[in-house]
Design an enzyme around this catalytic site. Structure first.
Site, PDB file in Angstrom:
ATOM      1  N   LEU A 234       0.870  -1.175   0.000  1.00 52.03           N
ATOM      2  CA  LEU A 234       0.000   0.000   0.000  1.00 52.03           C
ATOM      3  C   LEU A 234       0.905   1.222   0.000  1.00 52.03           C
ATOM      4  O   LEU A 234       1.853   1.299   0.798  1.00 52.03           O
ATOM      5  CB  LEU A 234      -0.909   0.012   1.236  1.00 52.03           C
ATOM      6  CG  LEU A 234      -1.944  -1.126   1.344  1.00 52.03           C
ATOM      7  CD1 LEU A 234      -2.727  -0.991   2.641  1.00 52.03           C
ATOM      8  CD2 LEU A 234      -2.879  -1.133   0.148  1.00 52.03           C
ATOM      9  N   ASP A 235       0.634   2.177  -0.907  1.00 51.79           N
ATOM     10  CA  ASP A 235       1.503   3.352  -0.964  1.00 51.79           C
ATOM     11  C   ASP A 235       1.295   4.228   0.262  1.00 51.79           C
ATOM     12  O   ASP A 235       0.449   3.965   1.121  1.00 51.79           O
ATOM     13  CB  ASP A 235       1.277   4.128  -2.265  1.00 51.79           C
ATOM     14  CG  ASP A 235      -0.167   4.574  -2.431  1.00 51.79           C
ATOM     15  OD1 ASP A 235      -0.797   4.958  -1.423  1.00 51.79           O
ATOM     16  OD2 ASP A 235      -0.665   4.545  -3.574  1.00 51.79           O
ATOM     17  N   MET A 236       2.058   5.296   0.351  1.00 52.94           N
ATOM     18  CA  MET A 236       2.078   6.108   1.570  1.00 52.94           C
ATOM     19  C   MET A 236       0.715   6.693   1.901  1.00 52.94           C
ATOM     20  O   MET A 236       0.319   6.749   3.086  1.00 52.94           O
ATOM     21  CB  MET A 236       3.115   7.231   1.415  1.00 52.94           C
ATOM     22  CG  MET A 236       3.129   8.203   2.588  1.00 52.94           C
ATOM     23  SD  MET A 236       4.409   9.467   2.486  1.00 52.94           S
ATOM     24  CE  MET A 236       5.858   8.501   2.917  1.00 52.94           C
ATOM     25  N   THR A 238      -2.258   5.505   1.050  1.00 55.37           N
ATOM     26  CA  THR A 238      -3.328   4.510   1.070  1.00 55.37           C
ATOM     27  C   THR A 238      -3.363   3.850   2.434  1.00 55.37           C
ATOM     28  O   THR A 238      -2.317   3.529   3.008  1.00 55.37           O
ATOM     29  CB  THR A 238      -3.111   3.449  -0.032  1.00 55.37           C
ATOM     30  OG1 THR A 238      -3.042   4.107  -1.305  1.00 55.37           O
ATOM     31  CG2 THR A 238      -4.255   2.457  -0.045  1.00 55.37           C
TER      32      THR A 238
END
Length: 371
Positions: A234-236, A238
């Site tokens: 999960l990106d920063m 999300t």
């Protein structure tokens, strides 16, 4: 002397009975045709009567035509021509006289035989027996060092050693991890598979370390947990459900697009939502040369310029949900992953960690190929 009047009509043809030929109009008399076997007619008073009406009798053969033998009796014992059948004894059935198509000498399989599953007590293949030699990348993955690709990369970098000798190729089979070190640290034997749910907040990275010194999820996890690897990323910005495990093989199986584990997201978007454009995502979409598979998008709630969407994907490519929605002209304001495969976020608090029961992990492993 006057000439006979000319008759109109088609020319006369020779008689098929072998009598004198009738000359065609304006032609010469033809020679009588020779009688053949086809001119034979059955005997009897009616046949003679018909022949007498025509003025001449058709020649009759001097001996009767021999009847053709049945197919079962027409087999030539000397030549054995294919397509002919041998005389069938009285004690043989119709199916017994058919030629066998088998080219080997193995006995025919009984019709009542059915393949049976290997019993639980039977010996397992060597690759799955406890203690059997396996590839070092697989052993290290099961020990939670990383995925197979990560381990192969470590080996290429010279970070994995066996008995003090750095490996240069992953083509090595070992029965155990005794004497194996990674970055100079010995590797413990693989323990029982564990799987955890983690509610990731925004503002942290899904990585073990960051060169820029930014916060990672491992800074938020309890220190008493075993060494864990993340399943997916999960990106920063999300948030939501993030799964962690100590089994690199399980991680790889759950990430493979071929296994098509469902990832479900709730997305808050800003912009004009086109229902038809969302429905078209079910056929897939290509963005900047990257093909994204079928995506299921539904409108959960809409209020003014904002809307909540429910997005379901199975591939999990890098920033897939954000790129697809931006391609439709929508701005993502919030992105939350609420489920991954059979596991749900539910009411797990932010930064909360919870171990998934072993029976749920066993059911998942039984569904995944090769697990």
């Amino acid at each position: 002397m006057s000439k006979p009047p000319r008759r109109s009509g088609p020319p006369r043809r020779p008689s098929k009975t072998g009598g004198p030929a009738r000359p065609p109009f304006g032609g010469k008399p033809q020679r009588p045709r020779r009688a053949t076997e086809q001119d034979h007619v059955p005997d009897g008073p009616r046949a003679a009567e018909r022949a007498g009406e025509r003025g001449t009798a058709r020649p009759v053969r001097d001996r009767p035509v021999r009847e053709r033998a049945p197919l079962e009796r027409s087999f030539n014992e000397r030549t054995g021509k294919p397509g002919e059948r041998r005389p069938r004894p009285d004690n043989r059935s119709e199916s017994d006289e058919r030629p066998s198509r088998r080219t080997d000498r193995r006995p025919p399989r009984r019709t009542d035989e059915r393949p049976t599953r290997r019993s639980e007590g039977a010996a397992a293949p060597a690759a799955h027996r406890p203690g059997a030699p396996q590839r070092i990348a697989k052993l290290l993955a099961r020990a939670g060092v990383g995925s197979r690709r990560d381990i192969e990369r470590m080996i290429a970098e010279g970070r994995v050693s066996v008995e003090g000798t750095a490996l240069t190729s992953p083509a090595l089979n070992l029965a155990s991890l005794d004497g194996v070190t990674v970055d100079g640290n010995p590797v413990a034997a693989a323990s029982a598979t564990r799987l955890y749910r983690f509610h990731k907040p925004t503002g942290c990275l899904t990585t073990a370390r960051d060169p820029k010194g930014r916060a990672t999820i491992y800074d938020l996890l309890p220190k008493d947990l075993p060494r864990l690897v993340t399943i997916g990323r999960l990106d920063m910005n999300t948030e939501g459900l993030l799964l962690l495990t100590n089994d690199g093989e399980l991680k790889r199986a759950m990430e493979l697009p071929a296994n098509a584990l469902i990832r479900r997201y709730r997305v808050r978007v800003f912009g004009s939502v086109n229902a038809r454009a969302l429905e078209a995502l079910a056929e897939g979409v290509t963005i900047e040369g990257v093909r994204y598979g079928s995506i299921n998008a539904d409108i959960e709630h809409k209020s003014g310029a904002y809307a909540w969407l429910v997005i379901t994907i199975t591939e999990g490519k890098n920033r897939e949900v954000r790129k697809v929605l931006e391609h439709l002209g929508l701005k993502v304001a919030r992105l939350i992953r609420v489920s991954y495969g059979p596991f749900e976020l539910e009411d797990l608090p932010v930064r909360g960690v919870e171990q998934i029961p072993d029976d749920a992990v066993s059911r998942l492993r039984s569904r995944l190929p090769g697990k």
